[in-house]
Scaffold this active site. Structure first.
Site, PDB file in Angstrom:
ATOM      1  CB  CYS A  81      76.676 -17.605  27.470  1.00  8.90           C
ATOM      2  SG  CYS A  81      78.396 -17.431  26.946  1.00  8.90           S
ATOM      3  CB  CYS A 140      82.142 -11.221  27.988  1.00  6.68           C
ATOM      4  SG  CYS A 140      80.578 -11.503  28.856  1.00  6.68           S
TER       5      CYS A 140
END
Length: 335
Positions: free
Chosen positions: A84, A223
């Protein structure tokens, strides 16, 4: 109940719950994570970051000779995540704010391998830009990926940035609809464990704008791996892409910069903030999935049909049906 330290932070609106577990003592279940990330019954977050010493966890032992800290990333639904980009940047901020690391280079172990970060000097350890080297995105195929929303279809590119993405270029981001549910991506065999989908507009001059439906979460304001996947897809569309180059990627939550080196490796840069800290208790008896589903239906009856409640009600009902089916089977066998 177990009391543990936590912090809350975000990178361009993509928010995370941080659990401080250096000795790998917490045995988090998927339900634990889902309840902690729930925005009504927990603290609320797009994902959970558990900070563990690499030498203390089997997940990172092979990297412990090079890295002190391991980022155990979990999606809001409790599923494990390999990487991530925004989460790594937020965790770097947490390390500086807690005095475990100072400005400059930082390495983190992740399920996608070692990641190198850089934290510029600044007056406030709790906020500021952080960069993370994301590696070279892979284009594993298959080539014919299709994303469908409300009858609209787009060709998409399969990009792997330590986690899977399907990137579709659109004329209007509104065509992605509400993203209350996951877009349909075919062939399903390309993503056996689910996929994060990016809807991207190319504004020219190395400038992209996107919306994201994140695997295991839903639509998110930003993101980090998705921004890199979008840049990889944009470069793939060019006949002779120029490198090195820098892309600006705008998402609903803010702006990220993606630098592409000569070899195709990418560095993601953007702001990361810590917003809260405290102590939370992990309950040993969270509500069961069927109970959550039934509560979700009750709330729907009172006229609160939010996407999160719809998803929770659906998951709970599925679990309830499974449990009743199991009970019936056991009765038949016993009889």
């Amino acid at each position: 109940m177990t009391a543990i330290r936590f912090a809350k932070g975000h990178g361009t609106g993509n928010d995370f719950l941080i659990l401080d577990d250096p000795d790998d003592l917490l045995d988090l279940t998927p339900d634990d994570t889902a309840h902690l990330c729930d925005r009504r019954e927990g603290i609320g977050a797009d994902g959970l970051l558990r900070l563990v010493r690499a030498a203390a966890t089997p997940d990172a032992l092979t990297m412990a000779d090079r890295v002190e800290w391991f980022m155990d990333y979990r999606n809001a639904d409790g599923s494990l995540g390999a990487m991530c980009g925004n989460g790594a940047r937020v965790l770097a901020r947490y390390l500086t704010a807690t005095g475990r690391h100072h400005n400059g280079p930082l390495t983190l172990a992740t399920r996608a391998g070692v990641r190198h970060l850089h934290i510029p000097a600044g007056p406030d350890a709790h906020q500021g830009d952080v960069s993370v080297a994301m590696g070279i995105p892979a284009l594993p195929g298959p080539e014919r990926i299709t994303v469908t929303v409300d009858g609209r279809r787009w060709p998409a590119l399969h990009v792997d940035v330590g986690n899977p993405h399907a990137v579709a270029f659109v004329d209007d981001l509104a065509h992605a609809g509400t993203l209350a549910t996951a877009p349909t991506v075919t062939p399903a065999s390309a993503y056996p464990n689910g996929v994060t989908v990016e809807f991207v507009r190319n504004l020219g001059s190395r400038h992209l704008v996107l919306r994201v439906h994140e695997r295991g979460v839903g639509e998110t304001p930003s993101c980090g791996t998705g921004a890199c996947a979008a840049v990889a897809a944009a470069l793939h569309r060019e006949h002779h892409p120029s490198r090195p180059t820098r892309y600006t990627v705008d998402a609903p939550g803010g702006r990220l910069l993606v630098d592409v080196a000569d070899d195709g490796s990418m560095t993601l840069t953007g702001p990361a903030y810590l917003t809260a800290q405290g102590t939370i208790r992990l309950h040993t008896s969270w509500p069961t999935a069927p109970a959550v589903g039934e509560r979700g239906l009750q709330r729907l009856a009172y006229g609160i049909p939010t996407p999160a409640l719809l998803a929770r009600a659906s998951r709970g009902l599925a679990s309830l049906a499974d449990s009743r089916h199991d009970g019936e089977s056991q009765t038949e066998v016993a009889g």
